[in-house]
Design a protein around this motif. Structure first.
Motif, PDB file in Angstrom:
ATOM      1  N   CYS A  19       0.817  -1.211   0.000  1.00  0.00           N
ATOM      2  CA  CYS A  19       0.000   0.000   0.000  1.00  0.00           C
ATOM      3  C   CYS A  19       0.853   1.264   0.000  1.00  0.00           C
ATOM      4  CB  CYS A  19      -0.963  -0.015   1.185  1.00  0.00           C
ATOM      5  SG  CYS A  19      -2.275  -1.248   0.999  1.00  0.00           S
ATOM      6  N   GLY A  20       2.158   1.097   0.176  1.00  0.00           N
ATOM      7  CA  GLY A  20       3.066   2.233   0.047  1.00  0.00           C
ATOM      8  C   GLY A  20       3.438   2.535  -1.394  1.00  0.00           C
ATOM      9  N   ILE A  21       3.038   1.676  -2.328  1.00  0.00           N
ATOM     10  CA  ILE A  21       3.348   1.933  -3.739  1.00  0.00           C
ATOM     11  C   ILE A  21       2.664   3.230  -4.163  1.00  0.00           C
ATOM     12  CG2 ILE A  21       3.132   1.102  -6.113  1.00  0.00           C
ATOM     13  CD1 ILE A  21       3.101  -1.755  -4.960  1.00  0.00           C
ATOM     14  N   PRO A  22       3.417   4.236  -4.596  1.00  0.00           N
ATOM     15  CA  PRO A  22       2.824   5.558  -4.896  1.00  0.00           C
ATOM     16  C   PRO A  22       2.273   5.632  -6.315  1.00  0.00           C
ATOM     17  CG  PRO A  22       5.205   5.662  -5.109  1.00  0.00           C
ATOM     18  CD  PRO A  22       4.885   4.244  -4.693  1.00  0.00           C
ATOM     19  N   PHE A  23       1.095   5.069  -6.499  1.00  0.00           N
ATOM     20  CA  PHE A  23       0.533   4.999  -7.846  1.00  0.00           C
ATOM     21  C   PHE A  23       0.310   6.377  -8.454  1.00  0.00           C
ATOM     22  CE2 PHE A  23      -0.736   0.699  -6.393  1.00  0.00           C
ATOM     23  CZ  PHE A  23      -0.152  -0.020  -7.426  1.00  0.00           C
ATOM     24  N   GLY A  24      -0.065   7.351  -7.635  1.00  0.00           N
ATOM     25  CA  GLY A  24      -0.265   8.701  -8.156  1.00  0.00           C
ATOM     26  C   GLY A  24       1.009   9.251  -8.772  1.00  0.00           C
ATOM     27  N   LYS A  25       2.136   9.015  -8.104  1.00  0.00           N
ATOM     28  CA  LYS A  25       3.412   9.499  -8.619  1.00  0.00           C
ATOM     29  C   LYS A  25       3.811   8.744  -9.888  1.00  0.00           C
ATOM     30  CE  LYS A  25       8.183  10.519  -7.210  1.00  0.00           C
ATOM     31  NZ  LYS A  25       8.102  11.990  -7.357  1.00  0.00           N
ATOM     32  N   CYS A 108      -1.372   3.534   6.754  1.00  0.00           N
ATOM     33  CA  CYS A 108      -0.042   4.031   7.117  1.00  0.00           C
ATOM     34  C   CYS A 108       0.955   3.812   5.991  1.00  0.00           C
ATOM     35  CB  CYS A 108       0.435   3.353   8.397  1.00  0.00           C
ATOM     36  SG  CYS A 108      -0.439   3.908   9.878  1.00  0.00           S
ATOM     37  N   GLY A 109       0.834   2.699   5.269  1.00  0.00           N
ATOM     38  CA  GLY A 109       1.721   2.468   4.145  1.00  0.00           C
ATOM     39  C   GLY A 109       1.585   3.540   3.083  1.00  0.00           C
ATOM     40  N   HIS A 110       0.344   3.964   2.833  1.00  0.00           N
ATOM     41  CA  HIS A 110       0.099   4.990   1.825  1.00  0.00           C
ATOM     42  C   HIS A 110       0.566   6.366   2.297  1.00  0.00           C
ATOM     43  CE1 HIS A 110      -1.902   6.859  -1.607  1.00  0.00           C
ATOM     44  NE2 HIS A 110      -2.373   7.768  -0.766  1.00  0.00           N
ATOM     45  N   ILE A 111       0.269   6.709   3.535  1.00  0.00           N
ATOM     46  CA  ILE A 111       0.617   8.030   4.057  1.00  0.00           C
ATOM     47  C   ILE A 111       2.117   8.151   4.314  1.00  0.00           C
ATOM     48  CG2 ILE A 111       0.319   9.601   6.019  1.00  0.00           C
ATOM     49  CD1 ILE A 111      -2.565   8.574   6.242  1.00  0.00           C
ATOM     50  N   PRO A 114       7.178   3.945   2.166  1.00  0.00           N
ATOM     51  CA  PRO A 114       8.605   3.656   2.302  1.00  0.00           C
ATOM     52  C   PRO A 114       9.382   3.917   1.012  1.00  0.00           C
ATOM     53  CG  PRO A 114       7.348   1.629   2.093  1.00  0.00           C
ATOM     54  CD  PRO A 114       6.346   2.735   2.239  1.00  0.00           C
ATOM     55  N   PHE A 115       8.657   4.103  -0.082  1.00  0.00           N
ATOM     56  CA  PHE A 115       9.301   4.360  -1.368  1.00  0.00           C
ATOM     57  C   PHE A 115       9.500   5.851  -1.634  1.00  0.00           C
ATOM     58  CE2 PHE A 115       6.633   0.511  -1.737  1.00  0.00           C
ATOM     59  CZ  PHE A 115       7.649  -0.427  -1.863  1.00  0.00           C
ATOM     60  N   LEU A 116       8.964   6.692  -0.750  1.00  0.00           N
ATOM     61  CA  LEU A 116       9.082   8.141  -0.923  1.00  0.00           C
ATOM     62  C   LEU A 116       9.634   8.798   0.335  1.00  0.00           C
ATOM     63  CD1 LEU A 116       5.676   8.907  -2.735  1.00  0.00           C
ATOM     64  CD2 LEU A 116       7.940   8.634  -3.776  1.00  0.00           C
ATOM     65  N   GLY A 117      10.534   8.104   1.014  1.00  0.00           N
ATOM     66  CA  GLY A 117      11.125   8.666   2.227  1.00  0.00           C
ATOM     67  C   GLY A 117      10.108   8.837   3.336  1.00  0.00           C
ATOM     68  N   ASP A 224       2.116  26.032  -3.931  1.00  0.00           N
ATOM     69  CA  ASP A 224       2.160  25.883  -2.477  1.00  0.00           C
ATOM     70  C   ASP A 224       3.615  25.929  -2.047  1.00  0.00           C
ATOM     71  OD1 ASP A 224       2.261  24.659   0.166  1.00  0.00           O
ATOM     72  OD2 ASP A 224       0.172  24.111  -0.172  1.00  0.00           O
ATOM     73  N   PRO A 225       3.969  26.728  -1.060  1.00  0.00           N
ATOM     74  CA  PRO A 225       5.362  26.833  -0.639  1.00  0.00           C
ATOM     75  C   PRO A 225       5.927  25.545  -0.068  1.00  0.00           C
ATOM     76  CG  PRO A 225       3.918  27.991   0.909  1.00  0.00           C
ATOM     77  CD  PRO A 225       3.093  27.654  -0.300  1.00  0.00           C
ATOM     78  N   SER A 226       5.050  24.591   0.289  1.00  0.00           N
ATOM     79  CA  SER A 226       5.532  23.328   0.847  1.00  0.00           C
ATOM     80  C   SER A 226       5.826  22.310  -0.241  1.00  0.00           C
ATOM     81  CB  SER A 226       4.497  22.754   1.816  1.00  0.00           C
ATOM     82  OG  SER A 226       3.320  22.384   1.128  1.00  0.00           O
ATOM     83  N   VAL A 227       5.608  22.640  -1.529  1.00  0.00           N
ATOM     84  CA  VAL A 227       5.870  21.703  -2.603  1.00  0.00           C
ATOM     85  C   VAL A 227       7.331  21.276  -2.555  1.00  0.00           C
ATOM     86  CG1 VAL A 227       6.081  21.443  -5.098  1.00  0.00           C
ATOM     87  CG2 VAL A 227       4.055  22.498  -4.128  1.00  0.00           C
ATOM     88  N   GLY A 228       7.527  19.957  -2.696  1.00  0.00           N
ATOM     89  CA  GLY A 228       8.877  19.409  -2.639  1.00  0.00           C
ATOM     90  C   GLY A 228       9.289  19.004  -1.235  1.00  0.00           C
ATOM     91  N   ALA A 229       8.446  19.373  -0.245  1.00  0.00           N
ATOM     92  CA  ALA A 229       8.775  18.998   1.146  1.00  0.00           C
ATOM     93  C   ALA A 229       8.029  17.752   1.562  1.00  0.00           C
ATOM     94  CB  ALA A 229       8.418  20.145   2.085  1.00  0.00           C
ATOM     95  N   GLY A 230       7.290  17.134   0.606  1.00  0.00           N
ATOM     96  CA  GLY A 230       6.568  15.911   0.929  1.00  0.00           C
ATOM     97  C   GLY A 230       5.277  16.147   1.648  1.00  0.00           C
ATOM     98  N   LYS A 231       4.768  17.346   1.665  1.00  0.00           N
ATOM     99  CA  LYS A 231       3.551  17.667   2.413  1.00  0.00           C
ATOM    100  C   LYS A 231       2.341  17.602   1.492  1.00  0.00           C
ATOM    101  CE  LYS A 231       5.947  20.593   5.716  1.00  0.00           C
ATOM    102  NZ  LYS A 231       6.069  21.893   6.346  1.00  0.00           N
TER     103      LYS A 231
END
Length: 231
Positions: A19-25, A108-111, A114-117, A224-231
């Protein structure tokens, strides 16, 4: 009921990673876009819809919900043989907390991918998918509430926060109280609410953007100023 703890832990770990696989990315990357660097920086359906378009958003939604449904659906089918010693898994049973833990692992795997730090999405699609895989009537009720609130407010986050916050209550009202399961599922819902903390602040300030789809020809740029910060 005697739980096979080793089998349960192994399944939860596998669920976390799957469930950590980031399909959106992945889907966005196939379109030539790094979804974590545009819009809100989130990998979920809403940001994909705004920054890429309907087709990519639908695929993201289906894959994210599907991985949650697969995790709990397989658990419900196979836990009697692997984990609970022949006791059938259902939302009213004494073993239901085991599948509740699977839902928690999926969210928790999605949020915390483990594949996106250990950054990821906000968990609503995988959470509703998890409900559909195990307690589908409650999943449909939650989906209906989500659609109604999102439609009325034009804010996906408002629907997401609401259904996540009441999921344990809805489960208890529909099937009757099953405290261990209800508490674990509600805890999973509160993790989703926590993942929406920036949206909660924006809603409170009246700054949350209404939902929209990206239109062909529109620029794709960070807002968004948080872009790139993983938020």
């Amino acid at each position: 009921m005697q739980v096979n703890v080793a089998a349960l832990v192994a399944y939860l770990v596998a669920t976390f990673f799957v469930c950590g696989i980031p399909f959106g990315k992945i889907i966005a990357r196939a379109k030539g876009v790094d979804i974590q660097r545009v819009g809100s920086g989130n990998i979920g359906t809403t940001n994909v819809a705004r920054e890429i378009g309907k087709g990519a958003a639908v695929l993201t939604l289906l894959f994210d919900a599907g991985k949650g449904a697969l995790a709990t659906g397989l658990a419900g089918a196979f836990f009697p043989q692997w984990v609970t010693g022949g006791v059938a898994c259902d939302p009213t049973g004494a073993d239901a907390w085991c599948v509740g833990l699977v839902m928690m692992a999926a969210v928790c795997g999605h949020i915390f991918s483990p594949f996106l730090g250990f950054h990821g999405g906000k968990g609503i699609a995988v959470g509703v998918g998890s409900l559909l895989g195990f307690a589908w009537p409650v999943g449909l009720i939650e989906l209906g509430i989500f659609i109604a609130i999102a439609y009325l407010t034009k804010r996906v986050s408002a629907g997401s926060i609401t259904v996540a916050g009441i999921v344990g209550l809805v489960l208890a009202l529909f099937y009757g109280p099953n405290l261990p399961q209800d508490l674990i599922v509600e805890a999973a819902g509160l993790v989703v609410v926590w993942a929406h903390r920036s949206n909660i602040r924006k809603l409170a300030r009246g700054e949350e953007k209404p939902f929209s789809f990206h239109k062909k020809g529109d620029p794709v740029a960070p807002d968004d100023p948080s872009v790139g910060a993983g938020k």
